[in-house]
Motif scaffolding. Sequence first.
Motif, mmCIF file in Angstrom:
data_model
loop_
_atom_site.group_PDB
_atom_site.id
_atom_site.type_symbol
_atom_site.label_atom_id
_atom_site.label_comp_id
_atom_site.label_asym_id
_atom_site.label_seq_id
_atom_site.Cartn_x
_atom_site.Cartn_y
_atom_site.Cartn_z
ATOM 1 N N PHE A 144 46.057 81.462 -13.303
ATOM 2 C CA PHE A 144 46.014 80.544 -12.165
ATOM 3 C C PHE A 144 45.636 79.160 -12.678
ATOM 4 O O PHE A 144 44.490 78.753 -12.643
ATOM 5 C CB PHE A 144 45.017 81.037 -11.120
ATOM 6 N N SER A 145 46.642 78.436 -13.167
ATOM 7 C CA SER A 145 46.419 77.128 -13.765
ATOM 8 C C SER A 145 46.681 76.020 -12.758
ATOM 9 O O SER A 145 47.108 76.250 -11.633
ATOM 10 C CB SER A 145 47.348 76.952 -14.973
ATOM 11 N N SER A 146 46.428 74.785 -13.197
ATOM 12 C CA SER A 146 46.688 73.620 -12.352
ATOM 13 C C SER A 146 48.165 73.516 -12.001
ATOM 14 O O SER A 146 48.518 73.125 -10.888
ATOM 15 C CB SER A 146 46.214 72.357 -13.077
ATOM 16 N N SER A 147 49.035 73.880 -12.938
ATOM 17 C CA SER A 147 50.479 73.828 -12.691
ATOM 18 C C SER A 147 50.888 74.764 -11.561
ATOM 19 O O SER A 147 51.781 74.451 -10.767
ATOM 20 C CB SER A 147 51.248 74.181 -13.962
ATOM 21 N N VAL A 148 50.230 75.916 -11.474
ATOM 22 C CA VAL A 148 50.527 76.876 -10.413
ATOM 23 C C VAL A 148 50.179 76.279 -9.049
ATOM 24 O O VAL A 148 50.918 76.446 -8.078
ATOM 25 C CB VAL A 148 49.752 78.196 -10.635
ATOM 26 N N ALA A 169 42.981 69.915 -5.318
ATOM 27 C CA ALA A 169 42.651 71.120 -6.094
ATOM 28 C C ALA A 169 43.352 71.105 -7.447
ATOM 29 O O ALA A 169 42.788 71.555 -8.460
ATOM 30 C CB ALA A 169 43.040 72.374 -5.310
ATOM 31 N N PHE A 170 44.579 70.585 -7.481
ATOM 32 C CA PHE A 170 45.332 70.443 -8.736
ATOM 33 C C PHE A 170 44.551 69.598 -9.744
ATOM 34 O O PHE A 170 44.419 69.974 -10.919
ATOM 35 C CB PHE A 170 46.693 69.818 -8.426
ATOM 36 N N PHE A 171 44.017 68.473 -9.308
ATOM 37 C CA PHE A 171 43.258 67.614 -10.214
ATOM 38 C C PHE A 171 41.918 68.234 -10.607
ATOM 39 O O PHE A 171 41.488 68.130 -11.763
ATOM 40 C CB PHE A 171 43.036 66.239 -9.575
ATOM 41 N N ILE A 172 41.266 68.879 -9.655
ATOM 42 C CA ILE A 172 39.983 69.534 -9.970
ATOM 43 C C ILE A 172 40.186 70.601 -11.040
ATOM 44 O O ILE A 172 39.415 70.700 -12.002
ATOM 45 C CB ILE A 172 39.373 70.157 -8.695
ATOM 46 N N LYS A 173 41.257 71.393 -10.878
ATOM 47 C CA LYS A 173 41.555 72.439 -11.870
ATOM 48 C C LYS A 173 41.889 71.827 -13.227
ATOM 49 O O LYS A 173 41.467 72.350 -14.281
ATOM 50 C CB LYS A 173 42.737 73.295 -11.381
ATOM 51 N N LEU A 174 42.619 70.711 -13.227
ATOM 52 C CA LEU A 174 42.925 70.022 -14.475
ATOM 53 C C LEU A 174 41.652 69.596 -15.193
ATOM 54 O O LEU A 174 41.506 69.773 -16.401
ATOM 55 C CB LEU A 174 43.795 68.797 -14.190
ATOM 56 N N PHE A 175 40.716 69.004 -14.439
ATOM 57 C CA PHE A 175 39.443 68.565 -15.024
ATOM 58 C C PHE A 175 38.678 69.743 -15.626
ATOM 59 O O PHE A 175 38.115 69.646 -16.717
ATOM 60 C CB PHE A 175 38.573 67.870 -13.968
ATOM 61 N N ILE A 176 38.668 70.841 -14.909
ATOM 62 C CA ILE A 176 37.947 72.027 -15.395
ATOM 63 C C ILE A 176 38.562 72.536 -16.699
ATOM 64 O O ILE A 176 37.860 72.942 -17.626
ATOM 65 C CB ILE A 176 37.961 73.143 -14.314
ATOM 66 N N GLU A 177 39.891 72.486 -16.786
ATOM 67 C CA GLU A 177 40.603 73.023 -17.945
ATOM 68 C C GLU A 177 40.356 72.217 -19.221
ATOM 69 O O GLU A 177 40.316 72.781 -20.319
ATOM 70 C CB GLU A 177 42.099 73.078 -17.653
#
Length: 400
Positions: free
Chosen positions: A55-59, A343-351
């Motif tokens: 479950f990545s940012s791209s998803v 959420a896409f950006f938050i996930k990117l930051f976490i990654e």
Amino acid sequence: MRNLIKEKGFEYLVYALILSLFFSKAIPNIILVILSVLAIIDFKNNPILKTKFTFSSSVILLILLILLTLKSILFNTISYDLKVYRGLFLLFWIAIVFKKITDFKTLKLVLLWGINAAILSSVFLIGLFYLKNHNLPFSNTAEVNELLILERPYIGFITVLGIFLSLENARSSIQFKRVWVINAVFLFLFILLISARISIITLLLLSIIYLFFYTRISWVKKVMFLISFITFFVLIVLTNKNISERFFVKSNLEESLKVASDYEPRIVIWNCAYSMTKKSDYNSLIGFKGYKEISNNFLECYANTIENISKKEYFLTEKFNSHNQFIDLYLIGGLIGLGLFVAFFIKLFIEVRKNFFQTAIIVSFLLFFCVENIFYRQFGCYLVGIFILILSHIKTKINE
């Protein structure tokens, strides 16, 4: 040997696409068609088929695209909305086709060469203009765009990306460290030369982020450096005539706000976007039915709220969109669309949070999304697709 030539040929075509991206709209598309054919022929060996689902940012971004597309089909607005959505589809297709790339170090190097080529070409045009007219019109957007390979916001944006790619190379390369540092300084001076507001603000913010989250010095020194950064920023704005005019610096705050209101289109645009959300046909959960309705609402607002006749005609002729990707997604997708994009950006930051250079790229995109609709532009979608691929590669390496 044959497979090696085939693989290298594919990579060289990718590099040619990246280099042409900064100078042409047609050539990258032609090369992408060739790459797509090669990728489809050899699709069974595409690394994306061997990638484990996470479950990545791209998803999250893909879910957003699917939901918006289904909504357009449901409301029968897909024929018009595809003008925007095709950019998002292009973004994902680029990521799929380019997945065969294995040499990401060279990929980033070619990307930096392309950025440098665009900057040097612009410097050459600026030099010719200065020799002829003995002035630099960087406070005027219409004139300055004629001197640059790309529009000022976009060339400023890629210059910021170039600075951090240069600094990343300087950190990893001992032999050419000085060359990459000089390149970063050159790119920084170019941003000051063209008075790119959002790029200057981005560099200031990233300097502060690096200071507080990626250095291990005492808080006293951090505060001292912070004061130095802000002082340097203020001096740049106040001492450079073009930059001060770009930031609407006048003798007092009231005058500055008046000038900003007269000359900054986004003030009118964003006010119109806000008023649109108060309409009865706007659904706060899923937004307007389609982009045609949004476009008509903007035109109606420009016609009814702008008093200056020439300014009104200018806005109606240009048909300005929201100039903010977050606002755009809130208008077309409501809280669901905006929430998924955040959420896409938050996930990117976490990654990639442990890597400053990758974080810097994400922050640069985030701030640029706040002033431009990148998904409306082919060039922007190419950039997002390429950097999502690079960031996903970094994430995979970190996991390994």
